[in-house]
Design an enzyme around this catalytic site. Structure first.
Site, PDB file in Angstrom:
ATOM      1  N   CYS A 102       0.960  -1.528  -0.149  1.00  0.00           N
ATOM      2  CA  CYS A 102      -0.405  -0.102   0.591  1.00  0.00           C
ATOM      3  C   CYS A 102       1.212   0.871  -0.008  1.00  0.00           C
ATOM      4  CB  CYS A 102      -0.996   0.340   0.890  1.00  0.00           C
ATOM      5  SG  CYS A 102      -2.388  -1.160   1.040  1.00  0.00           S
ATOM      6  N   ILE A 103       1.416   1.603   0.863  1.00  0.00           N
ATOM      7  CA  ILE A 103       2.271   2.889   1.292  1.00  0.00           C
ATOM      8  C   ILE A 103       3.230   3.060  -0.106  1.00  0.00           C
ATOM      9  CG2 ILE A 103       3.400   3.999   2.647  1.00  0.00           C
ATOM     10  CD1 ILE A 103       2.924   2.677   4.768  1.00  0.00           C
TER      11      ILE A 103
END
Length: 463
Positions: A289-290
């Site tokens: 995600c990040i």
């Protein structure tokens, strides 16, 4: 019925709360669930629903994975094999590669990967493939919920048109919603079963129906006015982390020049009981995600002639950290008079975070590629990741598969520099510091090690 409404009646005062459903919503407790994609998101969701008393079918293209699951064996560390075996033996869960089995399901979750390509543009090929597999099997009355992280508009601009090729209309013949996944690998305090959820449907009825389904897991469900709001919510959550990690990474570089220990600064700042949330620097950002989500939003923003400069600057800072780690390795080797091209370097920890088995987008990948390109011999040790693939990129063209090496005295005596990228608690860093002539610590793993540490170079610490 009252219990369900209590769980979902947390939709706030937004548009979704103001516009009441115009058709009856089915509040069945025996709904048959299907989960497409049995990876880090899909499998925990499927097993959680099965343990909550629902009949769950898992669908995945990997026949070997499907066979393992039907035998009661998990491939995800956060999902114990005992849990899988229990729901399989109870008849509550089964896995298949056959999309036709979706026809008799009431609810279909899509939990497939959403990576980016080499140019950092969204790669929705897994989502498109999954939806195209659902479309011929779509039945009247079904509910489809996309959980894969993506840019605002995907549910209605990509998923809905493909499903409507079936001749059925979203919001009339079937319901469609988006609910962002909130999986944090390795955590036991916040799981699928107790983490609050956000959901937005194409219609108010679809939103409420999805909220009822998700409420069966036991956690509160927050309803929003549309899939686009739910999609943006997920991006905000992860971009918030990306930006703050970039901030502390930049401060770490400044601290090195100023002769300040950023780790001591962070510990001091944590004593403030309000207005501060601690983030720590490192060799970069990883996970699904990040490191990915900021690019999904910046790509979509260009459609609106908007450039997310602040978000992209943070991503640029985080992406630069492996190159800084390479500089620190060279500094450490200079002190023992070894050229990088003549050095053997062992990377400790290739998972993207501590104590997990997930190496996706780990900064260790770029660190290793940069080392290989400069001629270093590279090995690694990670108790959670037995094999690690690098290369096949512009940073190192040749694809390479590395095997985790034991952290033995004989192996360490052949190493000129150890680089701690991910600080697993199972590793004896005192042993590493005592044995290897040069150590680069990217995550403050050696802070508690006693003895002579003059040969240890710590990211974010000035000398």
């Amino acid at each position: 019925m009252e219990a369900d409404n209590d769980r979902l009646g947390k939709s706030g005062s937004g548009p979704a709360a103001q516009r009441a459903p115009t058709r009856a919503v089915a509040y069945r407790t025996d709904q048959r669930i299907a989960v497409l994609g049995l990876g880090y998101v899909g499998l925990p969701l499927a097993i959680a629903f099965a343990k909550a008393g629902r009949n769950v079918l898992g669908v995945d293209v990997d026949a070997r994975k499907v066979a393992q699951l039907n035998a009661g064996v998990s491939h995800i560390a956060d999902v114990p094999s005992d849990d899988v075996a229990q729901v399989v033996q109870a008849g509550a869960f089964a896995a298949t590669v056959n999309y036709d089995a979706l026809r008799d399901r009431d609810v279909i979750f899509i939990c497939v990967p959403t990576p980016f390509d080499a140019m950092r543009a969204p790669d929705l090929s897994y989502v498109v493939s999954a939806v195209e597999g659902i479309q011929p099997c779509l039945s009247r009355g079904q509910l489809v919920i996309l959980q894969s992280t993506t840019y605002p508009g995907t549910t209605q601009e990509i998923v809905q048109p493909i499903l409507e090729r079936s001749g059925l209309k979203a919001g009339v013949d079937f319901d469609l919603a988006f609910c962002p996944e909130r999986i944090d690998p390795g955590r036991t305090d916040w799981t699928v079963a107790n983490t609050p959820r956000v959901v937005g449907g194409v219609t108010p009825e679809g939103t409420q129906r999805a909220a009822v389904v998700l409420g069966a897991l036991g956690a509160p469900v927050h309803c929003v006015s549309s899939p686009r709001v739910a999609e943006m919510t997920k991006l905000l959550e992860n971009i918030f982390r990306s930006v703050n990690i970039a901030l502390v990474n930049e401060l770490a570089l400044l601290s090195e020049r100023m002769g300040i220990d950023i780790w001591e600064v962070i510990e001091a700042a944590k004593t403030k009981p309000f207005g501060f949330m601690p983030f720590t620097p490192g060799a970069g950002v990883g996970g699904h995600c990040i490191g990915v989500d900021p690019y999904y939003l910046s790509w979509k923003a260009r459609e609106y002639d908007f450039y997310t400069r602040f978000i992209e600057l943070a991503a640029e800072m985080n992406q630069s950290m492996p190159f800084h780690v390479l500089d620190l390795i060279e500094q450490a080797l200079d002190r023992v008079h070894i050229a990088l091209c003549d050095a053997t370097v062992m990377v400790l920890g290739v998972a993207f975070k501590r104590d997990v088995d997930d190496p996706r987008n780990s900064p260790a990948e770029r660190v290793i590629e940069l080392l290989l390109r400069r001629g270093a011999k590279v090995t690694y040790h990670d108790p959670y990741v037995p094999r690690f693939h690098v290369g096949g990129s512009v940073f190192y063209r040749k694809p390479v598969e590395l095997l985790s090496q034991p952290l033995s005295e004989s192996n360490l005596h052949r190493v000129h520099c150890a680089v701690i990228v991910t600080g697993h608690r199972a590793v004896d860093y005192g042993f590493v510091v005592r044995t290897v002539p040069a150590v680069v610590d990217c995550c403050n793993a050696t802070a508690a090690v006693d003895g002579d540490k003059r040969h240890v170079v710590r990211l974010g610490v000035g000398r």
